[in-house]
Design an enzyme around this catalytic site. Structure first.
Site, PDB file in Angstrom:
ATOM      1  N   VAL A  64       0.821  -1.175  -0.016  1.00 47.89           N
ATOM      2  CA  VAL A  64      -0.124  -0.009   0.137  1.00 47.89           C
ATOM      3  C   VAL A  64       0.799   1.312  -0.056  1.00 47.89           C
ATOM      4  O   VAL A  64       0.550   2.191  -0.410  1.00 47.89           O
ATOM      5  CB  VAL A  64      -1.017   0.177   1.308  1.00 47.89           C
ATOM      6  CG1 VAL A  64      -0.434   0.201   2.501  1.00 47.89           C
ATOM      7  CG2 VAL A  64      -2.050   1.023   1.156  1.00 47.89           C
ATOM      8  N   ASP A  65       2.010   1.189   0.583  1.00 55.00           N
ATOM      9  CA  ASP A  65       3.235   2.266   0.643  1.00 55.00           C
ATOM     10  C   ASP A  65       3.452   2.463  -0.675  1.00 55.00           C
ATOM     11  O   ASP A  65       3.129   4.081  -1.184  1.00 55.00           O
ATOM     12  CB  ASP A  65       4.282   1.946   1.488  1.00 55.00           C
ATOM     13  CG  ASP A  65       5.226   2.784   2.107  1.00 55.00           C
ATOM     14  OD1 ASP A  65       4.878   4.190   1.614  1.00 55.00           O
ATOM     15  OD2 ASP A  65       6.157   2.779   2.339  1.00 55.00           O
ATOM     16  N   GLY A  80       0.401  -7.275   5.466  1.00 50.49           N
ATOM     17  CA  GLY A  80       1.043  -7.655   4.363  1.00 50.49           C
ATOM     18  C   GLY A  80       2.370  -8.130   4.621  1.00 50.49           C
ATOM     19  O   GLY A  80       2.550  -9.227   5.142  1.00 50.49           O
ATOM     20  N   VAL A  81       3.257  -7.413   4.034  1.00 53.66           N
ATOM     21  CA  VAL A  81       4.751  -7.799   3.945  1.00 53.66           C
ATOM     22  C   VAL A  81       5.004  -8.053   5.393  1.00 53.66           C
ATOM     23  O   VAL A  81       5.947  -8.922   5.825  1.00 53.66           O
ATOM     24  CB  VAL A  81       5.483  -6.717   3.417  1.00 53.66           C
ATOM     25  CG1 VAL A  81       6.920  -6.904   3.573  1.00 53.66           C
ATOM     26  CG2 VAL A  81       5.357  -6.683   2.103  1.00 53.66           C
TER      27      VAL A  81
HETATM   28  N1  AR6 Z   1      -5.168  -0.207  -1.137  1.00 51.01           N
HETATM   29  C1  AR6 Z   1      -5.410  -0.819   0.133  1.00 51.01           C
HETATM   30  N2  AR6 Z   1      -4.827  -1.688   0.683  1.00 51.01           N
HETATM   31  C2  AR6 Z   1      -3.686  -2.112   0.075  1.00 51.01           C
HETATM   32  C3  AR6 Z   1      -3.337  -1.707  -1.070  1.00 51.01           C
HETATM   33  C4  AR6 Z   1      -3.827  -0.706  -1.713  1.00 51.01           C
HETATM   34  N3  AR6 Z   1      -3.831  -0.070  -2.981  1.00 51.01           N
HETATM   35  N4  AR6 Z   1      -2.188  -2.330  -1.559  1.00 51.01           N
HETATM   36  C5  AR6 Z   1      -1.895  -3.437  -0.438  1.00 51.01           C
HETATM   37  N5  AR6 Z   1      -2.854  -3.121   0.374  1.00 51.01           N
HETATM   38  P1  AR6 Z   1       1.533  -3.808   3.279  1.00 51.01           P
HETATM   39  P2  AR6 Z   1       2.701  -3.903   5.854  1.00 51.01           P
HETATM   40  C6  AR6 Z   1      -3.052  -4.110   1.616  1.00 51.01           C
HETATM   41  O1  AR6 Z   1       2.477  -4.976   2.790  1.00 51.01           O
HETATM   42  O2  AR6 Z   1       2.241  -5.237   6.128  1.00 51.01           O
HETATM   43  C7  AR6 Z   1       6.007  -1.650   2.557  1.00 51.01           C
HETATM   44  O3  AR6 Z   1       7.029  -1.917   1.783  1.00 51.01           O
HETATM   45  C8  AR6 Z   1      -2.294  -5.259   1.694  1.00 51.01           C
HETATM   46  O4  AR6 Z   1      -3.250  -6.322   0.953  1.00 51.01           O
HETATM   47  O5  AR6 Z   1       1.304  -2.927   2.354  1.00 51.01           O
HETATM   48  O6  AR6 Z   1       2.385  -2.891   7.107  1.00 51.01           O
HETATM   49  C9  AR6 Z   1       6.335  -0.508   3.520  1.00 51.01           C
HETATM   50  O7  AR6 Z   1       7.444   0.395   3.009  1.00 51.01           O
HETATM   51  C10 AR6 Z   1      -2.349  -5.696   3.172  1.00 51.01           C
HETATM   52  O8  AR6 Z   1      -3.569  -6.311   3.624  1.00 51.01           O
HETATM   53  O9  AR6 Z   1       1.900  -3.287   4.623  1.00 51.01           O
HETATM   54  C11 AR6 Z   1       7.040  -1.290   4.645  1.00 51.01           C
HETATM   55  O10 AR6 Z   1       8.074  -1.735   4.640  1.00 51.01           O
HETATM   56  C12 AR6 Z   1      -2.231  -4.124   3.888  1.00 51.01           C
HETATM   57  O11 AR6 Z   1      -2.583  -3.246   2.747  1.00 51.01           O
HETATM   58  C13 AR6 Z   1       6.100  -2.426   4.646  1.00 51.01           C
HETATM   59  O12 AR6 Z   1       5.780  -2.970   3.258  1.00 51.01           O
HETATM   60  C14 AR6 Z   1      -0.922  -3.791   4.330  1.00 51.01           C
HETATM   61  O13 AR6 Z   1       0.021  -4.815   3.702  1.00 51.01           O
HETATM   62  C15 AR6 Z   1       4.892  -2.546   5.369  1.00 51.01           C
HETATM   63  O14 AR6 Z   1       4.143  -3.680   5.715  1.00 51.01           O
END
Ligand code: AR6
Length: 167
Positions: free
Chosen positions: A31-32, A118-119
């Protein structure tokens, strides 16, 4: 009111969207990455200047090219099995996001992704439970709180959690 939306958080027309950021606030994947791509290069300059920040904290920047006026960059914990304070840190990431939103003075609607789910590997059910608990705590301070899921399965988890009577 807490609502569930399944889709891309960058498209939401709310006053603020929350980003699941890294401590460096330098952009990344998930999402970032989507938020930075949609907001344009000004966002990484603005956010990086405020970092690094601690896990569990959050900062606020403009939304630049996004429909949302503000982006709140919150850093959730990396999941290490659950015995390293992950639940408390995740709760704090939501709490400080709400603090930043209230501090901005003009945020009546706010959308959250599933921070850490997510990640960072946080188990989805527990992450959703914490998210909804903190959202309920702040429900009366906002016109709209949107729990944004990126897939139907997560959307179902939010709907189920919201249908359970608060403990
Ligand atoms: N809109 C809404 N939700 C989303 C989107 C979107 N466009 N894309 C992904 N998700 P993550 P984290 C969901 O990995 O686990 C980054 O590299 C996804 O399916 O984005 O907090 C940062 O720089 C999941 O359910 O965030 C950090 O290093 C949720 O958003 C790291 O990842 C969060 O997944 C943070 O990891």
């Amino acid at each position: 009111m807490i609502e569930v939306f399944v889709g891309d958080i960058t498209e939401l027309e709310v006053d603020a969207i929350v980003n699941a950021a890294s401590r460096a606030l330098a952009g990344g994947g998930g999402v970032d990455g989507a938020i930075h791509a949609a907001a344009g290069p000004e966002l990484v300059r603005a956010s990086r200047a405020l970092g690094p920040i601690e896990t569990g904290s959050a900062v606020i920047t403009p939304g630049f090219r996004l429909p949302a006026r503000h982006v709140i960059h919150a850093v959730g914990p990396i999941w290490h099995g659950g015995r390293q304070g992950e639940a408390e840190l995740l709760e704090r990431a939501y709490e400080t996001s709400f603090e930043r939103a209230l501090g901005a003075g003009d945020v009546r609607s706010i959308a959250f992704p599933a921070i850490s789910a997510g990640v960072y590997g946080y188990p989805k059910e527990s992450a959703v439970e914490i998210a909804v608990r903190v959202m309920r705590r702040h429900e009366k301070e906002f016109r709209r709180i949107v729990a944004c899921a990126f897939d139907e399965r997560t959307g179902t988890l939010y709907r189920r959690e919201l249908s359970v009577r608060p403990k």
